[in-house]
Design an enzyme around this catalytic site. Structure first.
Site, short mmCIF file in Angstrom:
data_model
loop_
_atom_site.label_atom_id
_atom_site.label_comp_id
_atom_site.label_asym_id
_atom_site.label_seq_id
_atom_site.Cartn_x
_atom_site.Cartn_y
_atom_site.Cartn_z
N SER A 61 -49.06 -11.17 -5.12
CA SER A 61 -48.51 -9.82 -5.10
C SER A 61 -49.16 -8.88 -4.09
O SER A 61 -48.54 -7.91 -3.66
CB SER A 61 -48.58 -9.19 -6.49
OG SER A 61 -49.90 -9.23 -6.98
N LYS B 165 -45.30 -3.70 -3.23
CA LYS B 165 -44.89 -2.40 -3.77
C LYS B 165 -44.06 -1.55 -2.80
O LYS B 165 -43.32 -0.67 -3.23
CB LYS B 165 -46.13 -1.61 -4.20
CG LYS B 165 -46.79 -2.13 -5.47
CD LYS B 165 -46.02 -1.74 -6.71
CE LYS B 165 -46.83 -1.97 -7.97
NZ LYS B 165 -46.14 -1.49 -9.19
#
Length: 405
Positions: free
Chosen positions: A299, A50
């Site tokens: 992720s 992110k």
């Protein structure tokens, strides 16, 4: 999102993010018949991908937008990425997070200097609150996924994949709101139109799959999954067309398979990966092809220790490496020794033992023995249980819900 925009994002992020080199996995390759490479964004700055989108987005804001202060909603990883980027830019940031967010993500976000507000049980409720505060206080809202500049930043992952593995055939990418999938799939197709991009969602929060099937963005009634990072009821409408165009299809994964994937990655690669990042590992068993070069995007790795301990315990139970049984014994000397000797003979390692003489008044079956054992797996577990039954014992396996709750 254009190739020039992806190049600009890569330039901005150079020296800020960590290049997470691919890791070849012989064990996972063997299990699915493909050459599997892991893209370890769990090793990224702030512990997740992110930071890419958040940092790039802030770089595109005007001085006025930044001076008003930033606000966002996040299940955790975007929160940390935005907090880190805002601190680097000297800009105040407020983050609204669901009350179910793991403590490690909340504390890490605070450590980066952000003001944290806990609101709602899922991301969508936190997002409503963040939007409301942005309007009331004049803050600049930075979306966690439904923003093309954020998605462009996330998409830079594809550059690194092709740099390490130019002949990649398939990229597996987790999907929550769709920003990561939109960015990675769009750049991947620009770099090689023949590459296949497969999205992976949890069965309990497959909002993108439902939207693709409907042909437009839909909202699920609930988002129920242990993969909190992708527990999104409504995917982003701005990124949806890019997912629709560039993601070839979607695989959905039950939560139980994430537990096993956690053990695979931890034991085989000594890495901690959060449940949303494990989606692409669990998906390997669902591939209907072999002989391909496959990249699984991990992720993030921001998991609290309590969740980690629970996953280990339940993963061992699922695989038969820990199990519990109960048996009624005659109330006479030597019976416990007899059972213990039988377990030792079959290499069962006792973890916990409960010996209760007050189950009933029938001394022929008056003692309940409850034993938790360590075994090598399901076959060894059945061998031990069968050996007890062959000696005349009536054995009852105690299921997880019965014993651990």
């Amino acid at each position: 999102m254009t190739l020039d925009q992806f190049k600009a994002a890569r330039s901005v992020l150079q020296g800020v993010i960590r290049t997470t080199n691919l890791i070849h996995s012989p064990a996972l390759s063997k299990s699915c018949g493909n050459q599997v490479y892991l893209k370890p964004e769990n090793m990224q700055v702030t512990g997740a991908y992110k930071i890419r989108g958040a940092y790039y987005k802030i770089s595109t804001l005007s001085d006025d937008e930044k001076s008003r202060g930033l606000i966002t909603a996040s299940a955790g990883n975007h929160a940390q990425g935005l907090a880190y980027a805002a601190q680097a830019a000297g800009v105040p940031a407020t983050i609204v997070m669901p009350t179910t967010t793991p403590l490690v993500k909340v504390n890490n976000t605070k450590d980066y200097g952000a003001n944290v507000i806990l609101h709602g049980e899922v991301f969508d409720e936190a997002a409503e609150k963040a939007t409301q505060l942005a309007q009331e206080e004049g803050l600049t809202y930075v979306p966690p996924f439904n923003d093309l500049q954020v998605a462009t930043g996330q998409g830079t992952i594809a550059y690194e994949i092709f740099q390490d593995l130019p002949d990649v055939d398939v990229i597996l990418v987790p999907i929550g709101g769709g920003g990561l999938a939109a960015g990675v799939s769009t750049l991947a197709k620009l770099l090689n139109p023949n590459v296949t991009v497969i999205g992976v969602e949890p069965e309990g929060a497959a909002s993108m799959k439902a939207s693709l099937e409907a042909g437009h963005v839909v909202t699920l009634p609930t988002a129920n999954t242990i993969a909190d990072g992708v527990a999104v009821k409504t995917p982003g409408d701005l990124v949806f067309p890019y997912v629709q165009k560039n993601v070839d299809h979607i695989i959905t994964i039950p939560d139980a398979e994430l537990v096993e994937a956690f053990l695979d990655v931890m034991e085989k690669h000594k890495m901690v990966v959060e449940n949303s990042g494990l989606l692409t590992v669990a998906a390997l068993k669902h591939l209907d092809f072999q002989g391909k070069n496959v990249v699984s995007v991990l992720s993030g790795g921001n998991m609290d220790v309590i969740t980690m301990a629970s996953l280990v315990q339940h993963g061992l139970i699922i695989r038969g490496r820990i199990f519990t049984f109960s048996v009624l014994l005659p109330d006479r000397p030597g019976e416990l020794m007899r059972v213990s000797a039988l377990l030792a003979q079959h290499n069962g390692n006792i973890i916990k033992l409960e010996h209760n003489q007050f189950v009933n008044i029938n001394r022929q079956n008056g003692v309940e023995l409850k034993v938790t054992l360590e075994a090598f797996g399901q076959d060894h577990k059945q061998e031990i249980l069968n050996s007890l039954r062959s000696e005349g014992y009536s054995v009852h396996e105690v299921k997880t819900a019965d014993f651990y709750n």
